[in-house]
Design a protein around this motif. Structure first.
Motif, PDB file in Angstrom:
ATOM      1  N   LEU A   1     -66.975 -56.595  62.235  1.00 16.34           N
ATOM      2  CA  LEU A   1     -66.832 -57.834  63.044  1.00 16.34           C
ATOM      3  C   LEU A   1     -65.350 -58.481  63.196  1.00 16.34           C
ATOM      4  N   HIS A   2     -64.374 -57.527  62.600  1.00 17.19           N
ATOM      5  CA  HIS A   2     -62.819 -58.094  62.658  1.00 17.19           C
ATOM      6  C   HIS A   2     -62.048 -56.881  62.608  1.00 17.19           C
ATOM      7  N   THR A   3     -61.696 -56.595  64.254  1.00 18.58           N
ATOM      8  CA  THR A   3     -60.714 -55.468  64.220  1.00 18.58           C
ATOM      9  C   THR A   3     -59.652 -55.749  64.984  1.00 18.58           C
ATOM     10  N   HIS A   4     -58.512 -54.763  65.001  1.00 13.34           N
ATOM     11  CA  HIS A   4     -57.274 -54.922  65.841  1.00 13.34           C
ATOM     12  C   HIS A   4     -57.037 -53.743  66.408  1.00 13.34           C
ATOM     13  N   THR A   5     -56.462 -53.649  67.495  1.00 12.54           N
ATOM     14  CA  THR A   5     -55.809 -52.207  68.206  1.00 12.54           C
ATOM     15  C   THR A   5     -54.462 -52.606  68.642  1.00 12.54           C
ATOM     16  N   CYS A   6     -53.890 -51.654  69.062  1.00  6.19           N
ATOM     17  CA  CYS A   6     -52.347 -51.699  69.666  1.00  6.19           C
ATOM     18  C   CYS A   6     -52.231 -53.003  70.840  1.00  6.19           C
ATOM     19  N   HIS A   7     -53.351 -53.350  71.246  1.00  5.78           N
ATOM     20  CA  HIS A   7     -53.432 -54.494  72.117  1.00  5.78           C
ATOM     21  C   HIS A   7     -52.753 -55.775  71.540  1.00  5.78           C
ATOM     22  N   SER A   8     -52.828 -55.807  70.124  1.00  4.20           N
ATOM     23  CA  SER A   8     -52.086 -56.714  69.355  1.00  4.20           C
ATOM     24  C   SER A   8     -51.469 -56.080  68.393  1.00  4.20           C
ATOM     25  N   ASP A   9     -51.383 -56.169  67.151  1.00  2.35           N
ATOM     26  CA  ASP A   9     -50.729 -55.655  66.099  1.00  2.35           C
ATOM     27  C   ASP A   9     -51.559 -54.434  65.339  1.00  2.35           C
ATOM     28  N   GLY A  10     -52.377 -53.848  65.721  1.00  5.63           N
ATOM     29  CA  GLY A  10     -52.962 -52.960  65.132  1.00  5.63           C
ATOM     30  C   GLY A  10     -52.449 -51.503  65.662  1.00  5.63           C
ATOM     31  N   SER A  11     -52.563 -50.561  64.841  1.00  5.20           N
ATOM     32  CA  SER A  11     -51.901 -49.086  65.454  1.00  5.20           C
ATOM     33  C   SER A  11     -53.125 -48.512  65.805  1.00  5.20           C
ATOM     34  N   PHE A  12     -54.467 -48.791  65.846  1.00 14.07           N
ATOM     35  CA  PHE A  12     -55.254 -47.925  66.865  1.00 14.07           C
ATOM     36  C   PHE A  12     -55.194 -47.988  68.102  1.00 14.07           C
ATOM     37  N   HIS A  13     -55.384 -46.878  68.812  1.00 18.29           N
ATOM     38  CA  HIS A  13     -55.872 -47.271  70.334  1.00 18.29           C
ATOM     39  C   HIS A  13     -57.450 -47.555  70.388  1.00 18.29           C
TER      40      HIS A  13
END
Lengths: 327, 161
Positions: free
Chosen positions: A9-21
């Protein structure tokens, strides 16, 4: 019928500071065995533009969300039908913002309330002065991988229990704050959500959180039945009434999942915990179903599964959201 | 490309936990906006300041039993200043780039905005860059913002701010 499925329930992508697409996150979550994720980029939900029906069908169900990454705390907002501005919330005004989020059907959760704050992690420590706790749906009591022994998570559990003692109904979740590919194997927790008919939809997942049909685990799956001996059944998150005739009982067994062997996780005991975090009763759960009888002496009960992680003994393996008792 | 906005600001630690709004007007039909944003210094270089900040963190955010006995500053990541950029059009939030990079270039387009920002047409009207000053420690930080309109007329224009 309620069927529990595992979520992150807590994930991040390159749309913020994650490296995942976005697609990489969904694909990896699917490979890890999750049924769904919440996409919770910092201060934006632009990543949802890349979530298609085809992607969800191929990988995992995606709950739309955002992590309010403010100057005074981080809050997960799931399922809001409109954007509510995070930028101007102050410690003394947070209630107004929670009310706005509720008017647009948002589900609100406090993320990692005791993570060290600025300047190491700006805004990470919860400093908002919430007075209307009924506007908060859940607390992320487990944060990051290997959450079970982190001191900040133990403080989060204490915070959660203090609020339960005050009569608030709050679900428990875990969130690994997932930013990218794992460079090495990590011990991960899942949040299991009790879905109506097991149907994998965002609405169903949000309903589960609102209702408190959640438990968190670093491996064992829990099978929980709550019944009153008169043919009535209940679920985690429900409020129960005990009478002379109506005796509520919880039946629990655990099931093995794939990662448990790798991490040498072995459940040993299930503990019934009540008001003030008091451990009321513990039973061996290695081979058999355990039954606890409930009464109104406690305002709430939750279950905690403990056992071995490799050579470490008496570790917390799973925690359920509470069942509440009518007083 | 038309230069629509160019602004340099100096912010201090007192600006921490505030939002600094920089309005600009779009008065032509553009196909995209290009936002260039940079700030510095990024890293708090002074080792004694780093030690002081880490000790303050331990005191403020950790229980006594969790605090390290002695702060070994090399074991901790750099202390950094953090400013992020968000964008509004009229009453609409167009997104935010919440990342650590101190040098950023973003494009807002109808069909492929930079990560963090929503795809949208570039309407004429009033916009705002909002600098979200999460943390400034130590000395002042200089921020530079430029906004260009792409796909409009050829002449450079700077709107009055």
């Amino acid at each position: 019928m309620i069927e529990y499925q595992p979520f992150e329930l807590h994930t991040h992508t390159c749309h913020s500071d994650g490296s995942f697409h976005v697609e990489e996150l969904c694909q990896t979550a699917s490979e890890y065995g999750y049924a769904g994720i919440a996409l919770t980029d910092h201060n934006t939900s632009s990543g949802l533009q890349e979530v298609t029906k085809t992607l969800e069908e191929r990988t995992v169900m995606v709950i739309p969300g955002i992590e309010w990454t403010t100057y005074y705390g981080h809050m997960l907002v799931l399922g809001a039908k409109e954007y509510v501005d995070w930028r101007y919330a102050l410690p003394e005004t947070i209630d107004e913002y929670l009310e706005k989020i509720k008017t647009v059907d948002g589900v609100t959760g406090i993320a990692h309330p005791f993570r060290v704050g600025a300047p190491i992690c700006t805004g990470c420590y919860w400093e908002f002065k919430v007075t209307k706790w009924e506007l908060i749906d859940y607390i992320e009591i487990w944060s990051l991988p290997a959450p079970q022994e982190r001191p900040e998570n133990k403080r989060a559990i204490k915070m959660w229990e203090d609020l339960l003692d005050q009569g608030y109904h709050l679900a428990a979740t875990s969130g690994r704050d997932w930013h990218g590919f794992d460079e090495k194997p990590v011990l991960l927790a899942s949040t299991y959500l009790g879905l109506n008919e097991g149907e994998l939809t965002a609405e169903n997942a949000l309903a589960a959180i609102r209702a408190g049909r959640t438990y968190i685990t670093i491996g064992p799956k829990l099978i929980i039945k709550i019944e009153d001996g008169m043919g009535n059944k209940a679920e985690l998150g429900d409020t129960l009434k005990c009478t002379a005739k109506k005796k509520w009982k919880i039946h629990i067994v655990w099931e093995e999942t794939d990662d448990m062997e790798e991490w040498k996780i072995l459940p040993r005991e299930i503990v019934l915990v009540g008001d003030h975090g008091e451990k009321i009763e513990a039973q061996d759960i290695q081979e058999q179903e355990v039954v606890f009888e409930l009464n109104s002496r406690s305002r709430w009960y939750r279950l905690e599964l403990t056992g071995d992680i490799g050579n470490e003994k008496k570790r917390t393996l799973a925690i359920t959201s509470p069942i509440y008792m009518e007083q | 490309m038309d230069l629509i906005l160019e602004k340099e600001l100096v912010l201090t630690a007192q600006s921490s936990k505030t939002n600094v709004a920089i309005p600009f007007s779009v008065q032509e039909d553009y196909q995209a906006l290009r936002i260039e944003f940079e700030y510095g210094p990024k890293v708090v270089e002074d080792p004694e300041m780093k030690r002081t900040l880490l000790e303050m963190c331990a005191q403020k955010y950790m229980e006594e039993s969790e605090r390290p006995g002695k702060i070994e500053i090399d074991k901790y990541k750099n202390i950094v200043n953090l400013i992020t950029v968000s964008l509004d059009y009229e009453d609409h939030y167009l997104g935010c780039a919440h990342r650590q990079d101190p040098v950023q270039v973003h494009r807002i387009t109808p069909d492929g905005s930079s990560p963090g920002f929503f795809d949208c047409n570039i309407e004429q009207g009033e916009y705002r860059i909002v600098l979200n000053v999460h943390s400034i420690t130590g000395k002042e930080v200089t921020c530079r913002v430029k906004v260009y309109g792409e796909g409009g007329t050829e002449s450079d224009r700077i709107s009055a701010i």
